[in-house]
Design a protein around this motif. Structure first.
Motif, short mmCIF file in Angstrom:
data_model
loop_
_atom_site.label_atom_id
_atom_site.label_comp_id
_atom_site.label_asym_id
_atom_site.label_seq_id
_atom_site.Cartn_x
_atom_site.Cartn_y
_atom_site.Cartn_z
N LYS A 1 0.81 -1.21 0.00
CA LYS A 1 0.00 0.00 0.00
C LYS A 1 0.85 1.26 0.00
O LYS A 1 0.35 2.35 -0.22
N THR A 2 2.11 1.13 0.33
CA THR A 2 3.01 2.27 0.27
C THR A 2 4.22 1.85 -0.54
O THR A 2 4.27 0.76 -1.10
N LYS A 3 5.22 2.69 -0.59
CA LYS A 3 6.35 2.41 -1.46
C LYS A 3 7.08 1.15 -1.02
O LYS A 3 7.16 0.81 0.15
N GLU A 4 7.60 0.47 -1.97
CA GLU A 4 8.39 -0.73 -1.71
C GLU A 4 9.69 -0.31 -1.06
O GLU A 4 10.34 0.63 -1.49
N ILE A 5 10.09 -1.01 0.01
CA ILE A 5 11.30 -0.59 0.71
C ILE A 5 12.50 -1.46 0.35
O ILE A 5 13.61 -1.19 0.78
N ALA A 6 12.29 -2.48 -0.41
CA ALA A 6 13.42 -3.28 -0.87
C ALA A 6 13.06 -3.84 -2.24
O ALA A 6 12.10 -4.57 -2.37
N LYS A 7 13.81 -3.47 -3.23
CA LYS A 7 13.50 -3.93 -4.58
C LYS A 7 14.00 -5.35 -4.76
O LYS A 7 15.16 -5.66 -4.52
N GLU A 8 13.10 -6.25 -5.17
CA GLU A 8 13.49 -7.64 -5.34
C GLU A 8 13.17 -8.09 -6.76
O GLU A 8 12.26 -7.56 -7.40
N THR A 9 13.93 -9.04 -7.23
CA THR A 9 13.68 -9.64 -8.53
C THR A 9 13.10 -11.02 -8.30
O THR A 9 13.78 -11.91 -7.81
N ILE A 10 11.83 -11.18 -8.62
CA ILE A 10 11.16 -12.45 -8.38
C ILE A 10 11.31 -13.32 -9.63
O ILE A 10 10.96 -12.90 -10.73
N PRO A 11 11.84 -14.53 -9.46
CA PRO A 11 12.02 -15.42 -10.62
C PRO A 11 10.69 -16.02 -11.05
O PRO A 11 10.34 -17.14 -10.69
N LYS A 12 9.92 -15.26 -11.82
CA LYS A 12 8.59 -15.72 -12.23
C LYS A 12 8.69 -16.95 -13.11
O LYS A 12 9.58 -17.07 -13.95
N ILE A 13 7.74 -17.86 -12.92
CA ILE A 13 7.60 -19.03 -13.77
C ILE A 13 6.30 -18.89 -14.54
O ILE A 13 5.23 -18.74 -13.95
N ASN A 14 6.39 -18.91 -15.85
CA ASN A 14 5.22 -18.65 -16.69
C ASN A 14 4.57 -19.91 -17.25
O ASN A 14 3.43 -19.87 -17.70
N THR A 15 5.31 -21.02 -17.25
CA THR A 15 4.73 -22.28 -17.74
C THR A 15 5.12 -23.41 -16.79
O THR A 15 6.28 -23.52 -16.37
#
Length: 319
Positions: A194-208
């Motif tokens: 709901k407010t600004k993100e305090i730690a930028k993370e790279t989420i390893p998305k899985i699409n299939t």
């Protein structure tokens, strides 16, 4: 009052939900049931004489008056509706948007009982609620001074407290320890940033994940069982909501097998990789780390932030 599934029969759970409703709503439940009786040629089962009862007497009167099969039908009809209203009212109270009451302060209870005390204030009244927590961070009991709580029902103060404890990372929203679950959409709402993100993370998305998707379709709720999968990556997502910091962990697991159920006779199919979602409490409880071989079960979802993921996981077992 115990809130555990194993310690409550249908009458006990039904009574809690009936006591969570207003007197007008209880009368509407009776009228709806009577209409149902008329439409289904069951006029002899109509409930009569209910207008003389006070609000705190109506729940027992309804339970005593209904046939067993009707109790179950009506309970299922009102359960989610009641939970949704309580959740929304509790969220408004937590956010300071309720027009009649505000939470004043929160204190930790640490003695023979462990938990949290919340004090709330209305226009001309004060109240408080104690939410008691077990050693493994699940809800044990609650006591509220409001009329609904004193009658043995769930109240918005209870849900506002649950929401605060989830946002404070005390409770796992997917494993409350009570006989009801928050819906996926409610959990998502609590875990939104709901407010600004305090730690930028790279989420390893899985699409299939075709194999896991096929297996999950064999169960109506999308449940899938994962066996002998290796944790190859753990991603911590962190966000700030008001003064609370919440964490969710995404476990990327590889090389395991999946099945629609348990047992040696169930076919297990190999899959490439999938993400699994875990709370901080779960991570701490099971001491999960990269390299662990694990098994677990949960619901397969396509999450807007995390991609294809297995969530609602209550337990991990290291192999």
């Amino acid at each position: 009052m115990s809130l555990k599934e194993s310690e409550l029969d249908l009458n006990a759970k039904f009574k809690i939900f009936l006591n969570s409703r207003t007197k007008a709503e209880l009368k509407d439940i009776i009228r709806d049931y009577n209409d149902y009786c008329v439409k289904n040629d069951k006029k002899e089962y109509k409930i009569r004489g209910y207008s003389k009862y006070k609000k705190y007497e109506l729940a027992d009167f309804i339970i005593d008056s209904l046939p067993a099969e009707e109790k179950e039908r009506i309970f299922k009809n009102i359960q989610q509706e009641t939970l949704d209203k309580l959740f929304n009212d509790g969220l408004n109270l937590y956010l300071g948007k309720d027009k009649r009451e505000n939470f004043e302060n929160k204190e930790e209870i640490d003695g023979l009982e462990v938990g949290y005390k919340y004090k709330f204030k209305g226009f001309s009244w004060d109240g408080e609620i104690d939410i008691l927590i077990t050693d493994d961070n699940k809800i044990d009991d609650f006591r509220c001074t409001c009329r609904t709580g004193q009658a043995g029902g769930f109240c918005m103060h209870f849900f506002a407290g649950i929401i605060d404890l989830i946002k404070s990372d005390v409770l796992d929203p997917e494993s409350l320890g009570v006989f009801f679950d928050l819906s996926d959409s409610q959990i998502e709402k609590l875990q939104e940033k709901k407010t600004k993100e305090i730690a930028k993370e790279t989420i390893p998305k899985i699409n299939t994940a075709p194999v896991i998707q096929e297996v999950s379709l064999q169960n109506e709720d999308g449940k899938v069982y994962i066996y002998d999968a290796k944790i190859t990556e753990i991603t911590e997502t962190v966000s700030k909501y008001r003064e609370h910091v919440s964490k969710v962990y995404i476990l990327t697991v590889n090389g395991g097998k999946c099945a629609p159920g348990e047992g040696e006779s169930i076919e297990k199919r190999s899959f490439d990789k999938i993400n699994a979602r875990a709370s901080k409490n779960t991570m701490d409880k099971y001491n999960l780390k990269v390299g662990d071989i694990i098994k677990f079960k949960g619901k397969f979802k396509n999450h807007p932030k995390y991609g294809l993921v297995i969530q609602n996981i209550r337990k991990f077992t290291k192999v």
